[in-house]
Design an enzyme around this catalytic site. Structure first.
Site, PDB file in Angstrom:
ATOM      1  N   GLU A 160       4.031  -8.975  -0.480  1.00  0.00           N
ATOM      2  CA  GLU A 160       5.078  -8.739   0.517  1.00  0.00           C
ATOM      3  C   GLU A 160       5.947  -9.971   0.784  1.00  0.00           C
ATOM      4  O   GLU A 160       6.078 -10.432   1.921  1.00  0.00           O
ATOM      5  CB  GLU A 160       4.471  -8.196   1.810  1.00  0.00           C
ATOM      6  CG  GLU A 160       3.782  -6.854   1.600  1.00  0.00           C
ATOM      7  CD  GLU A 160       3.330  -6.165   2.883  1.00  0.00           C
ATOM      8  OE1 GLU A 160       3.377  -6.805   3.953  1.00  0.00           O
ATOM      9  OE2 GLU A 160       2.940  -4.984   2.806  1.00  0.00           O
ATOM     10  N   GLU A 277      -0.531  -0.813  -1.863  1.00  0.00           N
ATOM     11  CA  GLU A 277      -1.083  -0.541  -0.526  1.00  0.00           C
ATOM     12  C   GLU A 277      -0.395   0.702   0.017  1.00  0.00           C
ATOM     13  O   GLU A 277       0.827   0.822  -0.095  1.00  0.00           O
ATOM     14  CB  GLU A 277      -0.814  -1.685   0.462  1.00  0.00           C
ATOM     15  CG  GLU A 277      -1.506  -2.986   0.184  1.00  0.00           C
ATOM     16  CD  GLU A 277      -1.171  -4.038   1.253  1.00  0.00           C
ATOM     17  OE1 GLU A 277      -0.762  -3.646   2.372  1.00  0.00           O
ATOM     18  OE2 GLU A 277      -1.307  -5.239   0.969  1.00  0.00           O
TER      19      GLU A 277
END
Length: 511
Positions: A160, A277
């Site tokens: 991220e 995820e």
């Protein structure tokens, strides 16, 4: 009530992208016995192929060890913890999905960290040394496990980077540099090793085209795309917990599809896509993860997600997880599909149900999935459709009726049903009735383990003209699995179950 005639011929093949990968807590936690026991349970009932977690290169794994003593200066690379983790995973039939991060403190350019365990999220102070670190790690894995094995491990660059919490300044330019150096280091070990990224969180649409332009202009290798998907809104914090609004589960499928739409016509179009995820909430302390709603919300995602991406990794398989600190209670809204002490949550049963589905898809709908497996066995996964926070509350009942093909020679089928809802297969509900004990006694733990089991029942139904009519009544937030097998009746003609209690015609006996 849904009422449908299910076709006899398959409409497609059920993708198992839903179990290609699963998430875990930081890799140092994989040294713990409860992590290993939880993973062993998940593997025995579900069978994931890869596992991904943060912190492979963080200080608590001891990989990067710079030294300056007695006139000697350099870097030593230690793999004792890495070896223990990977050895244990491989012994359970699951491979690493390597996430390269976070930054070792001895190589970090700054002091910014994330999480309770302080993963460093700054760029390397020396990119040549970072490349050396990556190469030593990958070469060690190849030497230990063999090139053919490690070629099956996807290698993802960071986590991220579009968020300032995970990458200092969320700088695209700096991440692209990190990606280029890392990809070159990996490919220098072996060109067939898989490397990819950019591992962005939801809402990072503005990263995809610049990433595609960068790797195209500089001819940087990209073997797969990775990104994340969640449906929760902003966090509303309470002590040791979080509440959030939720969007409908269909939003997850939209997020799965988005990168391919944005990259159409680019060099990256058509590459394997891995959602590394996904869940409802991105918080490790949101109680929605412990509920039956979680299972019902994700059922349509598991049924359809494989049509959009090559894998989507549930975050995470167990509650051995410490991003916000050591959990203070048995149930605390943890990401895991298994709670502490391997207590199964409703979403674990959803995955276990999926593992028992057949290969051939006969029908998919808004509330069901019908498959046929080996030997003609039919399986029906059914769920109550759920909405997000702005949708009306789900009703107490949801019904569907399916007319299923079982073949012209069958006269009767057995029907085995497993149910999970607000009461059945729901340890969280039982825990609340027990007064939410933070540290359950052995007796309370036994109650929770029993409450976590799905309700199971077996009956039989007649077949007419090669078909059987199945009526399914679902409770609120229920997910149910129905397994249907043709009965080969071996009952001898002299048996009469009505006589077991010595009462002729007793309605309490017999089939």
């Amino acid at each position: 009530m849904t009422s449908l005639v299910v076709p006899s011929e398959p409409t497609g093949v059920l993708s198992d992208a839903w179990r290609t990968c699963v998430g875990t807590g930081r890799l140092n936690l994989a040294l713990r016995r409860d992590h290993h026991e939880s993973l062993a349970l998940a593997q025995s009932e579900i069978g994931f192929r890869h596992v991904r977690g943060h912190g492979l290169l963080s200080d608590d794994m001891g990989v990067h060890r710079p030294y300056d003593a007695a006139g000697h200066t350099g870097t030593r690379y230690g793999f004792s913890y890495v070896d223990q983790v990977f050895d244990a995973w491989l012994s359970l039939g699951i491979r690493p999905f390597l996430e390269l991060g976070f930054m070792p403190s001895g190589l970090a350019s700054g002091s910014q960290t994330v999480f309770w365990w302080q993963g460093n999220v700054t760029p390397p102070r020396d990119y040549r040394e970072w490349a050396d670190l990556v190469q030593h790690l990958v070469r060690h894995a190849v030497d230990r496990y063999g090139l053919d094995e490690v070629r099956r491990w996807p290698i993802e660059v960071w986590n991220e980077p579009n968020l300032t919490q995970f990458w200092q300044g969320a700088s695209q330019e700096e991440y692209f540099r990190l990606y280029e150096v890392t990809a070159a280091a990996v490919k220098d070990v072996d060109p067939a090793l898989q490397v990819g990224g950019p591992a962005v969180s939801p809402g990072a649409d503005d990263w995809w085209q610049p990433f595609a332009d960068f790797v195209t202009d500089r001819d940087v290798p990209v073997d797969f795309l990775s990104f994340h998907a969640y449906t929760a809104g902003p966090a509303q914090h309470v002590p040791f917990g979080t509440y959030q609004s939720l969007r409908p589960p269909e939003v997850l499928l939209e997020q799965f599809a988005r990168p391919a739409q944005l990259l159409a016509g680019s060099r990256l179009a058509g590459l394997p896509a891995h959602v590394t995820e996904f869940s409802t909430s991105y918080r490790p302390d949101n109680p929605v993860h412990d509920t039956a709603y979680q299972a019902a919300a994700l059922a349509p995602v598991l049924a359809r997600g494989g049509d959009l991406v090559d894998s989507f990794s549930y975050w995470t398989f167990c509650d051995v997880f410490e991003e916000e600190g050591v959990p203070t209670t048995m149930f605390h809204g943890g990401f895991g599909m298994l709670g502490h002490r391997q207590v199964r949550k409703p979403v674990f049963h959803l995955y276990a149900f999926m593992a028992r589905m057949g290969r051939d898809v006969l029908q998919r709908g808004a509330d069901h999935l019908v498959t046929r497996g080996a030997g003609g066995r039919l399986t029906v996964l059914a769920w109550q459709p759920v909405g997000g926070s702005e949708a009306p509350p789900e009703t107490d009942r949801h019904a569907l009726r399916l007319t299923l093909p079982v073949g012209p020679t069958a006269s009767r089928v057995s029907v085995h049903r497993s149910r999970v809802d607000e009461q059945r297969g729901n340890a969280f509900t039982a825990w609340r009735h027990l007064g939410r004990p933070a540290s359950p006694t052995s007796r309370q733990l036994a109650v929770l383990e029993e409450a976590a089991q799905p309700e199971r029942s077996t009956t039989s139904l007649p077949v007419a003209d090669g078909r059987v009519e199945l009526r399914i009544e679902l409770e609120r937030h229920e997910v149910t699995l129905v397994e249907i097998d043709v009965v080969d009746d071996e009952t001898p003609p002299w048996l009469d179950d009505a006589r077991i209690l010595g009462r002729a015609g007793d309605p309490g006996q017999g089939a």
